[in-house]
Design a protein around this motif. Structure first.
Motif, PDB file in Angstrom:
ATOM      1  N   ALA A 297       0.849  -1.203   0.000  1.00  0.00           N
ATOM      2  CA  ALA A 297       0.000   0.000   0.000  1.00  0.00           C
ATOM      3  C   ALA A 297       0.880   1.247   0.000  1.00  0.00           C
ATOM      4  CB  ALA A 297      -0.912  -0.027   1.215  1.00  0.00           C
ATOM      5  N   THR A 298       1.909   1.222   0.858  1.00  0.00           N
ATOM      6  CA  THR A 298       2.841   2.356   0.925  1.00  0.00           C
ATOM      7  C   THR A 298       3.533   2.562  -0.420  1.00  0.00           C
ATOM      8  OG1 THR A 298       3.255   1.835   3.232  1.00  0.00           O
ATOM      9  CG2 THR A 298       4.863   3.240   2.160  1.00  0.00           C
ATOM     10  N   GLN A 299       3.951   1.463  -1.039  1.00  0.00           N
ATOM     11  CA  GLN A 299       4.628   1.558  -2.336  1.00  0.00           C
ATOM     12  C   GLN A 299       3.709   2.166  -3.385  1.00  0.00           C
ATOM     13  OE1 GLN A 299       5.701  -2.585  -2.592  1.00  0.00           O
ATOM     14  NE2 GLN A 299       7.873  -2.160  -2.267  1.00  0.00           N
TER      15      GLN A 299
ATOM     16  N   PRO B 164      10.624   2.152   1.518  1.00  0.00           N
ATOM     17  CA  PRO B 164      10.368   2.718   0.182  1.00  0.00           C
ATOM     18  C   PRO B 164      10.382   4.250   0.211  1.00  0.00           C
ATOM     19  CG  PRO B 164       8.733   1.034   0.727  1.00  0.00           C
ATOM     20  CD  PRO B 164       9.523   1.286   1.966  1.00  0.00           C
ATOM     21  N   LEU B 165      10.952   4.866  -0.833  1.00  0.00           N
ATOM     22  CA  LEU B 165      11.020   6.326  -0.837  1.00  0.00           C
ATOM     23  C   LEU B 165      10.971   6.904  -2.246  1.00  0.00           C
ATOM     24  CD1 LEU B 165      14.530   7.844  -0.518  1.00  0.00           C
ATOM     25  CD2 LEU B 165      14.323   5.394  -0.481  1.00  0.00           C
ATOM     26  N   VAL B 166      10.646   8.183  -2.330  1.00  0.00           N
ATOM     27  CA  VAL B 166      10.755   8.936  -3.573  1.00  0.00           C
ATOM     28  C   VAL B 166      11.835   9.986  -3.332  1.00  0.00           C
ATOM     29  CG1 VAL B 166       9.602  10.477  -5.189  1.00  0.00           C
ATOM     30  CG2 VAL B 166       8.331   8.597  -4.147  1.00  0.00           C
TER      31      VAL B 166
ATOM     32  N   LEU C  98      11.381  11.464   0.270  1.00  0.00           N
ATOM     33  CA  LEU C  98      10.010  11.383   0.778  1.00  0.00           C
ATOM     34  C   LEU C  98       9.679   9.939   1.124  1.00  0.00           C
ATOM     35  CD1 LEU C  98       7.163  12.700   1.189  1.00  0.00           C
ATOM     36  CD2 LEU C  98       6.706  12.147  -1.200  1.00  0.00           C
ATOM     37  N   THR C  99       9.322   9.685   2.376  1.00  0.00           N
ATOM     38  CA  THR C  99       8.932   8.341   2.799  1.00  0.00           C
ATOM     39  C   THR C  99       7.543   8.409   3.413  1.00  0.00           C
ATOM     40  OG1 THR C  99      10.036   8.733   4.909  1.00  0.00           O
ATOM     41  CG2 THR C  99      11.275   7.503   3.273  1.00  0.00           C
TER      42      THR C  99
END
Ligand code: GTP
Ligand code: MG
Length: 533
Positions: free
Chosen positions: A233-235, A264-266, A279-280
């Motif tokens: 969901a986070t991804q 996971p991050l951007v 951004l996490t």
């Protein structure tokens, strides 16, 4: 009685959430303007004043001149947005989104005289830092100088919160009640100019809202579709927001979606502010760790002084790096500093367990079955009885870890005591909240050996320097000696790959010597610090 209450309120130290709330609110009343090089400050302000009172403003350079303007009311921004035009051309395709990032176009830019002063947002060159330290009068003085040069400025902190707020505007186009908050070294009191901006996308505020029911006849249908776990969901959510930033994010460039990482991050670069952003989502524990560091950093001025010195030392000695790998991280080093200060007699700071014992009902916090409870009100923590100076503590820090039994013991800030090491990793630092994890699991034997070796050498340099005054020295001394690209050691300098560095050190030493022989008072003179970019 009323007066006493006022007095108490003004002397009360801000809690982490009070500080964050105040900064966020300030950022929501602020805008970012990209300006032409020659900008008449008074005219700009006069023009903006038409939309409301301005409470604060400053200019800075990042791919051109920019201004941050803080209005006293949010409504002023809506007024300015209504009065601004959206460019539309053959290569410009507007979307229905009102951003708070503006461009200023002047009719006759060449006629304008520039009178603005820029606030510095990047860290100075290492050589300039070392020169400034050589001019200090004592090691304690050097440590304070280092902090003054490198710590985040008021303007830089404002810019960090504003950047989060601008990204929140975009994320909120998807998820209207989400928030984006800074965490990590931007807020934990240990940040250096130029450090990355860690952002936390908080989708959980919805769940905490008192109007949200947990049971009833009506169920609201709104879900992440077809995902087997929270991680997925986070991804998905980060993937969508990453895509959005890439396509529509004003000022966002080089957007990378690193969704398969442990967290996971951007990652992207916010060009207008100059920040590298990560951004996490869904990592509340990291936010809690930032709050814990904020508390320790605000409790006693020696904590920041020591952590700053050690972090800079480690960076200069390549013990830490901006690339992930088998070396120590700034987070691990800061926990080591905290542990060391807990171990002094009497302790400089209390253990995490004692902070937990001071907590009240509203401090209670359990995240994924991990107890993250600790006191948030700084005024409930007794000041330390330890009176050691920072220079003693710095030297003792190196001595302590130069001789720490890493093979047997683990570092545990929850207890404030070393424990038996539960596994065979070279260095074991218990995660303060996920207590079965080791935050330095990535560190290998050879990196630990380098750390121990350099710690011993540094303790020795500081002891050797004792009593040396800046007047007589023609070579970097005290903290400056520790920050040289490699701790001076003739046998080591000959090793392959060191040639270039030692050349740089030589030049630096020569320039310092030249300055001190030119004029005996020159070493006392305040050195001006030039910026890197
Ligand atoms: P800089 O190196 O100046 O960016 O320091 P930082 O404290 O911001 O570190 P970083 O950007 O790597 O990580 C941001 C935050 O994530 C930290 O402050 C910690 O709260 C958390 N964090 C980082 N590394 C770890 C780790 O290995 N374990 C755990 N549990 N949390 C970590
Ligand atoms: Mg960071």
């Amino acid at each position: 009685m009323g007066m006493r209450k006022d007095l108490q309120e003004t002397t009360k130290k801000k809690t982490f959430s009070e500080m964050q709330k105040e900064r966020r609110e300030q950022a929501q009343r602020s805008i970012l303007i990209s300006c032409p090089k020659k900008i008449p400050e008074k005219k700009l302000l006069k023009h903006l004043c038409q939309h409301g009172d301005i409470t604060n403003h400053f200019f800075f350079e990042s791919f051109g001149l920019h201004a941050v303007i803080e209005f006293s009311k949010k409504e002023s921004i809506a007024s300015l947005q209504d009065a601004s035009f959206i460019p539309r051309g053959e290569t410009e395709f507007p979307i229905p989104f009102k951003s708070r990032f503006f461009h200023l176009n002047l009719k006759n830019p060449s006629n304008q005289t520039s009178d603005v002063q820029c606030s510095n947002q990047s860290s100075p060159l290492n050589a300039n830092i070392i020169k400034a330290l050589c001019n200090a009068e004592s090691v304690e003085n050097q440590i304070n100088t280092l902090m003054k040069i490198l710590q985040l400025t008021e303007e830089n902190i404002r810019l960090r919160y504003l950047t989060c707020s601008l990204i929140e505007d975009i994320a909120a186009a998807y998820f209207p009640s989400c928030t984006i908050k800074p965490f990590g070294s931007s807020v934990n009191t240990f940040g250096k100019l130029g450090c990355d901006l860690d952002m936390f996308l908080d989708l959980d505020d919805i769940g905490k809202n008192s109007t949200t029911k947990t049971e009833g006849s009506f169920l609201m249908e709104y879900q992440v579709k077809n995902v087997p776990s929270e991680r997925w969901a986070t991804q998905k959510i980060l993937g969508v927001i990453g895509e959005c930033l890439d396509n529509f994010g004003p000022g966002c460039v080089s957007v990378q979606k690193i969704l398969n990482a442990r967290c996971p991050l951007v990652r992207f670069s916010h060009q207008a502010s100059g920040f590298q952003c990560d951004l996490t989502a869904n990592n509340r524990i990291a936010m809690k760790s930032s709050e814990l560091l904020y508390i320790y950093g605000s409790l006693d001025s020696r904590v920041r002084a020591l952590a700053f010195s050690v972090r800079c030392w480690a960076r200069q000695q390549s013990l830490t790096s901006s690339i992930p790998g088998s070396w120590l991280t700034n987070f691990s080093l800061t926990i080591m500093v905290i542990f060391f200060l807990q171990k002094r007699s009497p302790p400089v700071i209390p253990s995490l367990d004692s902070l937990k014992n001071l907590a009240d009902v509203k401090d209670k916090c359990i995240i994924d079955n991990n107890d993250c409870t600790f006191v948030s009100n700084l005024d409930r923590i007794k000041p330390s009885e330890n009176t050691e100076t920072v220079d003693t503590l710095l030297c003792q820090f190196f001595e302590y870890f130069g001789n720490f039994p890493f093979n047997k013991n683990s570092i545990n800030i929850r207890k404030g005591k070393e424990q038996n090491k539960p596994d065979s990793s070279p260095i074991y630092i218990q995660n303060p909240f996920e207590i079965s994890l080791n935050i330095s699991r990535n560190v290998n034997e050879s990196q630990l050996e380098r750390f121990v070796h350099l710690a011993r050498e540094s303790a020795w340099i500081l002891q050797e320097n004792k009593g040396q005054s800046s007047k007589t020295s023609t070579e970097p001394w005290g903290l400056a000696a520790l920050l040289l690209p490699s701790v001076p050691n003739k046998s080591k300098a000959k090793k392959a790959g060191r040639g270039q560095t030692s050349e740089a050190v030589k030049k630096l030493l020569e320039s310092i010597k030249a300055e001190s022989t030119k004029d005996p008072r020159a070493t006392r003179k305040k050195t001006t610090i030039s910026t890197q970019s």
